[in-house]
Design an enzyme around this catalytic site. Sequence first.
Site, PDB file in Angstrom:
ATOM      1  N   HIS A  34     -19.785 -53.034  13.025  1.00 21.17           N
ATOM      2  CA  HIS A  34     -21.031 -53.681  12.607  1.00 21.17           C
ATOM      3  C   HIS A  34     -21.622 -52.867  11.453  1.00 21.17           C
ATOM      4  O   HIS A  34     -21.029 -51.863  11.016  1.00 21.17           O
ATOM      5  CB  HIS A  34     -22.004 -53.807  13.784  1.00 21.17           C
ATOM      6  CG  HIS A  34     -22.200 -52.523  14.539  1.00 21.17           C
ATOM      7  ND1 HIS A  34     -22.807 -51.415  13.997  1.00 21.17           N
ATOM      8  CD2 HIS A  34     -21.822 -52.150  15.796  1.00 21.17           C
ATOM      9  CE1 HIS A  34     -22.838 -50.445  14.875  1.00 21.17           C
ATOM     10  NE2 HIS A  34     -22.231 -50.855  15.977  1.00 21.17           N
ATOM     11  N   HIS A  37     -21.532 -49.053  11.540  1.00 17.66           N
ATOM     12  CA  HIS A  37     -20.263 -48.401  11.155  1.00 17.66           C
ATOM     13  C   HIS A  37     -20.087 -48.434   9.635  1.00 17.66           C
ATOM     14  O   HIS A  37     -19.595 -47.480   9.030  1.00 17.66           O
ATOM     15  CB  HIS A  37     -19.073 -49.139  11.775  1.00 17.66           C
ATOM     16  CG  HIS A  37     -19.031 -49.110  13.270  1.00 17.66           C
ATOM     17  ND1 HIS A  37     -19.251 -50.229  14.043  1.00 17.66           N
ATOM     18  CD2 HIS A  37     -18.780 -48.096  14.130  1.00 17.66           C
ATOM     19  CE1 HIS A  37     -19.130 -49.901  15.319  1.00 17.66           C
ATOM     20  NE2 HIS A  37     -18.849 -48.621  15.408  1.00 17.66           N
ATOM     21  N   GLN A  61     -12.420 -41.446  27.530  1.00 16.56           N
ATOM     22  CA  GLN A  61     -13.865 -41.244  27.584  1.00 16.56           C
ATOM     23  C   GLN A  61     -14.583 -42.298  28.433  1.00 16.56           C
ATOM     24  O   GLN A  61     -15.806 -42.334  28.474  1.00 16.56           O
ATOM     25  CB  GLN A  61     -14.458 -41.188  26.170  1.00 16.56           C
ATOM     26  CG  GLN A  61     -14.435 -42.498  25.401  1.00 16.56           C
ATOM     27  CD  GLN A  61     -14.853 -42.299  23.946  1.00 16.56           C
ATOM     28  OE1 GLN A  61     -14.113 -41.758  23.153  1.00 16.56           O
ATOM     29  NE2 GLN A  61     -16.069 -42.739  23.599  1.00 16.56           N
TER      30      GLN A  61
HETATM   31  O1  PAF Z   1     -18.760 -43.098  18.970  1.00 15.32           O
HETATM   32  C1  PAF Z   1     -17.638 -43.610  19.152  1.00 15.32           C
HETATM   33  O2  PAF Z   1     -17.361 -44.734  18.742  1.00 15.32           O
HETATM   34  C2  PAF Z   1     -16.606 -42.826  19.949  1.00 15.32           C
HETATM   35  O3  PAF Z   1     -17.196 -42.055  20.937  1.00 15.32           O
HETATM   36  C3  PAF Z   1     -15.699 -41.977  19.052  1.00 15.32           C
HETATM   37  C4  PAF Z   1     -16.490 -40.895  18.328  1.00 15.32           C
HETATM   38  C5  PAF Z   1     -14.985 -42.855  18.037  1.00 15.32           C
HETATM   39  C6  PAF Z   1     -14.630 -41.269  19.901  1.00 15.32           C
HETATM   40  O4  PAF Z   1     -13.839 -42.172  20.584  1.00 15.32           O
END
Ligand code: PAF
Length: 294
Positions: A34, A37, A61
């Site tokens: 979006h 980014h 994560q």
């Molecule tokens: O902020 C994010 O989109 C994610 O946490 C990242 C930094 C790309 C790591 O997977």
Amino acid sequence: MQTLTSVDALRRAVNKARKAGKTIGFVPTMGNLHEGHLQLLRRAKHLTDCVVVSIFVNPLQFGANEDLDAYPRTLASDKEKLFAEGANFLFAPSVDEMYPEGMQPQTRVSVPRITDTLCGAVRPGHFTGVATVVSKLFNMVQPDVAVFGEKDFQQLMVIRKMVSDLCMPIDVVSVATVRETDGLAMSSRNNFLSSKERRVAPRLHRILQDYREAIANGFDDYQHLEKHALEDLLLTGFQPDYVSIRDAETLDPITPDTEAIVILAAARLGRTRLIDNVTLTLNPSADWGMLATN
Ligand code: PAF
């Protein structure tokens, strides 16, 4: 723009650019791009000659009951946006490429203390997953500059600490949170909101702004403010994980030495977890270049 899916191809492409004298910028993302980014990409383009954007939804994560499977994957439209903005390389590896031996035996990068609190307390292991994948990506790209958004304030601090502690020769640059016109912080997870929830969602930012104003007006009983902000969120229809008023430099509680404050919140609306933060400089003469009061 070239799309690369293997670490070898990425390394070859970036090495070629570096040998041609170009500086390398890097924007790690999980895709579903979006405007937020795209602003990171624009900053990277402004600061460096050749920009790599990665799109990788990192399983490491996400907790067991989190939204890994539901996380929006929109590679085709993401590619169009990156091409239109002039990214040089898109790195879009598979899970096998990133974790060839699987997730379990993967060496982890664990950043102590700062990850024990706030989102780290609610999402155990999350920041270890983030630090691990970001350090792998940093080793793959070897950028001069890496750009992150301030919406993920704690994540930004975790990355800065990792880079500093592990002596990574990378300049970590942050960009202010990009908001919809009604104040809602842009996030890929906003797509999960129903139309009713979408109408409520901007209240998160408004409540944070109200409490920032109270502090700016001299109110300094932070525990009282946190308690009332939690109540406001509950009354508005959120299920808050936390609202916390912290020192913006350390994420510790406020002390007489605190020069800048951050109010951070995480709250669920239905099945969507939103995070946001606002900052406030107590000592306007201090250099708080990183913090936009948005
Ligand atoms: O902020 C994010 O989109 C994610 O946490 C990242 C930094 C790309 C790591 O997977």
